[in-house]
Design a protein around this motif. Structure first.
Motif, PDB file in Angstrom:
ATOM      1  N   GLU A 223     -30.741   3.466  15.376  1.00 35.55           N
ATOM      2  CA  GLU A 223     -30.859   2.508  14.599  1.00 35.55           C
ATOM      3  C   GLU A 223     -32.010   1.672  14.661  1.00 35.55           C
ATOM      4  OE1 GLU A 223     -27.491  -1.046  13.485  1.00 35.55           O
ATOM      5  OE2 GLU A 223     -27.363  -0.175  15.397  1.00 35.55           O
ATOM      6  N   MET A 224     -32.716   1.302  15.853  1.00 39.42           N
ATOM      7  CA  MET A 224     -33.903   0.572  16.066  1.00 39.42           C
ATOM      8  C   MET A 224     -34.913   1.229  15.206  1.00 39.42           C
ATOM      9  SD  MET A 224     -36.002  -0.465  19.357  1.00 39.42           S
ATOM     10  CE  MET A 224     -36.293   1.430  19.850  1.00 39.42           C
ATOM     11  N   VAL A 225     -35.138   2.572  15.425  1.00 38.16           N
ATOM     12  CA  VAL A 225     -36.157   3.195  14.577  1.00 38.16           C
ATOM     13  C   VAL A 225     -35.886   3.356  12.995  1.00 38.16           C
ATOM     14  CG1 VAL A 225     -37.421   5.506  14.508  1.00 38.16           C
ATOM     15  CG2 VAL A 225     -36.980   4.473  16.842  1.00 38.16           C
ATOM     16  N   LEU A 226     -34.929   3.839  12.682  1.00 32.39           N
ATOM     17  CA  LEU A 226     -34.674   4.087  11.178  1.00 32.39           C
ATOM     18  C   LEU A 226     -34.387   2.874  10.479  1.00 32.39           C
ATOM     19  CD1 LEU A 226     -31.800   6.922  11.283  1.00 32.39           C
ATOM     20  CD2 LEU A 226     -34.347   7.126  11.061  1.00 32.39           C
ATOM     21  N   SER A 227     -33.569   1.815  10.918  1.00 33.70           N
ATOM     22  CA  SER A 227     -33.658   0.442  10.192  1.00 33.70           C
ATOM     23  C   SER A 227     -34.875  -0.377  10.143  1.00 33.70           C
ATOM     24  CB  SER A 227     -32.329  -0.113  10.602  1.00 33.70           C
ATOM     25  OG  SER A 227     -30.971   0.447  10.330  1.00 33.70           O
ATOM     26  N   GLY A 228     -35.624  -0.133  11.497  1.00 33.81           N
ATOM     27  CA  GLY A 228     -36.618  -1.015  11.778  1.00 33.81           C
ATOM     28  C   GLY A 228     -37.954  -0.457  11.154  1.00 33.81           C
ATOM     29  N   THR A 229     -38.653   0.429  11.905  1.00 32.79           N
ATOM     30  CA  THR A 229     -40.021   0.933  11.949  1.00 32.79           C
ATOM     31  C   THR A 229     -40.141   1.673  10.554  1.00 32.79           C
ATOM     32  OG1 THR A 229     -40.688   0.898  14.197  1.00 32.79           O
ATOM     33  CG2 THR A 229     -42.039   1.925  12.556  1.00 32.79           C
ATOM     34  N   VAL A 230     -39.435   2.902  10.472  1.00 29.17           N
ATOM     35  CA  VAL A 230     -39.370   3.750   9.599  1.00 29.17           C
ATOM     36  C   VAL A 230     -39.020   3.164   8.166  1.00 29.17           C
ATOM     37  CG1 VAL A 230     -38.490   5.954   8.611  1.00 29.17           C
ATOM     38  CG2 VAL A 230     -38.926   5.721  10.894  1.00 29.17           C
ATOM     39  N   ASN A 231     -38.060   2.291   8.016  1.00 30.92           N
ATOM     40  CA  ASN A 231     -37.456   1.759   6.521  1.00 30.92           C
ATOM     41  C   ASN A 231     -38.594   0.859   6.075  1.00 30.92           C
ATOM     42  OD1 ASN A 231     -35.808  -0.688   5.216  1.00 30.92           O
ATOM     43  ND2 ASN A 231     -34.633   1.665   5.243  1.00 30.92           N
ATOM     44  N   LYS A 232     -38.996  -0.004   6.976  1.00 35.68           N
ATOM     45  CA  LYS A 232     -40.055  -1.053   6.693  1.00 35.68           C
ATOM     46  C   LYS A 232     -41.211  -0.390   6.254  1.00 35.68           C
ATOM     47  CE  LYS A 232     -36.551  -3.502   7.134  1.00 35.68           C
ATOM     48  NZ  LYS A 232     -35.529  -3.897   5.834  1.00 35.68           N
ATOM     49  N   THR A 233     -41.706   0.694   6.668  1.00 30.81           N
ATOM     50  CA  THR A 233     -42.793   1.118   6.454  1.00 30.81           C
ATOM     51  C   THR A 233     -42.664   1.520   4.855  1.00 30.81           C
ATOM     52  OG1 THR A 233     -43.302   1.808   8.651  1.00 30.81           O
ATOM     53  CG2 THR A 233     -44.502   3.335   7.020  1.00 30.81           C
ATOM     54  N   ILE A 234     -41.505   2.440   4.530  1.00 25.95           N
ATOM     55  CA  ILE A 234     -41.298   2.828   3.348  1.00 25.95           C
ATOM     56  C   ILE A 234     -41.299   1.807   2.182  1.00 25.95           C
ATOM     57  CG2 ILE A 234     -39.797   4.191   1.790  1.00 25.95           C
ATOM     58  CD1 ILE A 234     -39.189   5.778   4.596  1.00 25.95           C
ATOM     59  N   VAL A 235     -40.446   0.628   2.884  1.00 28.57           N
ATOM     60  CA  VAL A 235     -40.500  -0.307   1.702  1.00 28.57           C
ATOM     61  C   VAL A 235     -41.762  -1.118   1.620  1.00 28.57           C
ATOM     62  CG1 VAL A 235     -39.727  -3.106   1.764  1.00 28.57           C
ATOM     63  CG2 VAL A 235     -38.045  -1.030   2.462  1.00 28.57           C
ATOM     64  N   GLN A 236     -42.621  -1.139   2.466  1.00 30.39           N
ATOM     65  CA  GLN A 236     -43.930  -1.926   2.323  1.00 30.39           C
ATOM     66  C   GLN A 236     -44.809  -0.951   1.296  1.00 30.39           C
ATOM     67  OE1 GLN A 236     -45.282  -4.902   3.522  1.00 30.39           O
ATOM     68  NE2 GLN A 236     -46.503  -4.482   2.199  1.00 30.39           N
ATOM     69  N   ALA A 237     -44.550   0.120   1.674  1.00 34.42           N
ATOM     70  CA  ALA A 237     -45.601   1.310   0.642  1.00 34.42           C
ATOM     71  C   ALA A 237     -45.169   1.051  -0.664  1.00 34.42           C
ATOM     72  CB  ALA A 237     -45.292   2.891   1.192  1.00 34.42           C
ATOM     73  N   ILE A 238     -44.161   0.967  -0.929  1.00 30.12           N
ATOM     74  CA  ILE A 238     -43.482   0.929  -2.495  1.00 30.12           C
ATOM     75  C   ILE A 238     -43.937  -0.534  -3.030  1.00 30.12           C
ATOM     76  CG2 ILE A 238     -41.354   0.680  -3.864  1.00 30.12           C
ATOM     77  CD1 ILE A 238     -40.069   2.871  -2.097  1.00 30.12           C
ATOM     78  N   ASN A 239     -43.792  -1.685  -2.120  1.00 36.83           N
ATOM     79  CA  ASN A 239     -44.330  -2.755  -2.511  1.00 36.83           C
ATOM     80  C   ASN A 239     -45.751  -2.989  -2.746  1.00 36.83           C
ATOM     81  OD1 ASN A 239     -41.472  -3.731  -2.693  1.00 36.83           O
ATOM     82  ND2 ASN A 239     -41.485  -4.742  -0.549  1.00 36.83           N
ATOM     83  N   ASP A 240     -46.677  -2.258  -1.955  1.00 42.16           N
ATOM     84  CA  ASP A 240     -47.819  -2.112  -2.056  1.00 42.16           C
ATOM     85  C   ASP A 240     -48.360  -1.588  -3.226  1.00 42.16           C
ATOM     86  OD1 ASP A 240     -48.170  -3.323   0.208  1.00 42.16           O
ATOM     87  OD2 ASP A 240     -48.820  -1.736   1.378  1.00 42.16           O
ATOM     88  N   GLN A 241     -47.551  -0.855  -3.856  1.00 45.03           N
ATOM     89  CA  GLN A 241     -47.888   0.023  -5.284  1.00 45.03           C
ATOM     90  C   GLN A 241     -47.133  -1.062  -6.591  1.00 45.03           C
ATOM     91  OE1 GLN A 241     -49.977   2.322  -5.374  1.00 45.03           O
ATOM     92  NE2 GLN A 241     -49.996   2.526  -3.230  1.00 45.03           N
ATOM     93  N   GLY A 242     -46.958  -2.285  -6.381  1.00 45.24           N
ATOM     94  CA  GLY A 242     -46.191  -3.112  -7.116  1.00 45.24           C
ATOM     95  C   GLY A 242     -44.781  -2.865  -7.426  1.00 45.24           C
ATOM     96  N   GLY A 243     -43.964  -2.027  -6.509  1.00 39.73           N
ATOM     97  CA  GLY A 243     -42.624  -2.100  -6.756  1.00 39.73           C
ATOM     98  C   GLY A 243     -41.848  -3.356  -6.051  1.00 39.73           C
ATOM     99  N   ARG A 244     -40.410  -3.457  -6.207  1.00 37.57           N
ATOM    100  CA  ARG A 244     -39.666  -4.272  -5.697  1.00 37.57           C
ATOM    101  C   ARG A 244     -38.756  -3.562  -4.618  1.00 37.57           C
ATOM    102  NH1 ARG A 244     -37.108  -7.509 -10.031  1.00 37.57           N
ATOM    103  NH2 ARG A 244     -37.008  -9.224  -8.425  1.00 37.57           N
ATOM    104  N   ALA A 245     -39.290  -3.177  -3.605  1.00 37.62           N
ATOM    105  CA  ALA A 245     -38.158  -2.186  -2.681  1.00 37.62           C
ATOM    106  C   ALA A 245     -37.621  -3.344  -1.751  1.00 37.62           C
ATOM    107  CB  ALA A 245     -39.011  -1.224  -1.942  1.00 37.62           C
TER     108      ALA A 245
END
Length: 291
Positions: free
Chosen positions: A108-130
């Motif tokens: 839970e710590m890895v999936l909901s934390g590091t991994v999930n937020k890395t993907i969210v940030q990558a999409i937001n960096d490209q102009g999305g609203r993740a």
């Protein structure tokens, strides 16, 4: 001078080819207008910042074209690395990790934390609203304990998709960690493909895209099959043509189709712009399975 002219002509040819490709994509964009597309992210697309950025651009492009992407991600290698770092022993049964309470806490710590937020940030960096969430939020994935003696591994039995549809209606891109909640409040580790299939069914999605590290479903000669029916998949599994790690992926596809998903595509996440090629071109990028 000749070299400059040749370079200029090459750039012009590339520009014409790009314009033609965009024009040819129009009917595909129109066909998928407003459609929910669930994408299981794993493997190569999560292996490097460049691969993640490329995937994120594709997702934002889909959203700009009025598709509604929903991301469900895995994270096995990251979980293994954290368990090793914390010196938490891992038990296996038939090659599958047994999810103990201590293990699930790390999952839970890895999936909901590091991994999930890395993907969210990558999409937001490209102009999305993740926006990131897990299957536990708003009881999105309600699970029973899966059979097989693997501990706290969840088998989805109910999908409360309202939280996702609310996000989609608000113009957001949901990014979901594959965890589930039990009736008694337990946290379950859910296989990423299984979670994606259940969520796609709960949303009546138009497409479920399973990004893998293989080109798709292959026949006995090793050639990728671009279109398959559920009956063909059953027959190929019984004959042994579909085997090994492809069996659970095709089973996920069949389950999703039986729950209302229009089509499931197993495609190679290592290919550049795999999602766009599948959705917006005639030839696609993997193996499509339909009812």
């Amino acid at each position: 001078m000749a070299a400059q002219m040749e370079k200029s002509q090459a750039m012009k040819r590339d520009s014409i080819a790009t314009a033609r490709m965009l024009s040819e994509a129009l009917p595909h964009i129109q066909r998928h207008d407003g459609s929910i597309i669930v994408i299981k992210l794993g493997g190569h697309a999560m292996s490097s910042p460049d691969a993640m950025a490329s995937f994120a651009r594709d997702i934002v492009m889909m959203h700009q074209c009025n598709l509604k992407p929903v991301i469900v991600h895995g994270g096995g290698p990251m979980i293994n690395a954290m368990l090793e770092k914390l010196e938490i022993p891992t038990e296996f049964k038939d090659g599958k990790r047994i999810s103990t309470p201590e293990t699930v806490e790390v999952v839970e710590m890895v999936l909901s934390g590091t991994v999930n937020k890395t993907i969210v940030q990558a999409i937001n960096d490209q102009g999305g609203r993740a926006v990131g969430l897990s299957g536990k939020d708003a009881k999105l994935l309600v699970c029973d304990q899966a059979e097989g003696g693997l501990g706290l591994v969840g088998a989805p039995k109910k999908v409360n998709a309202g939280v996702i549809t609310a996000m989609l209606d608000g113009g957001f891109i949901p990014v979901i960690a594959p965890l589930g909640a039990g009736e008694q409040g337990q946290t379950f580790n859910v296989n990423g493909d299984t979670a994606a299939g259940a969520i796609a069914g709960g949303l009546d999605a138009d497409r479920l895209l399973l990004l893998t590290d293989v080109a798709g479903v292959k026949d006995g000669e090793g050639d990728v099959l671009t279109n398959l029916s559920a009956e063909q998949v059953h027959a190929m599994t019984q004959s042994g043509v579909i085997s090994g790690g492809m069996i659970p992926k095709t089973q996920t596809a069949l389950d999703a189709i039986s729950n209302g998903v229009r089509a499931v595509v197993i495609l190679d996440g290592r290919a550049d712009n795999a999602c766009l090629l599948e959705l917006f071109t005639d030839h696609g990028a993997g193996s499509m399975i339909r009812a």
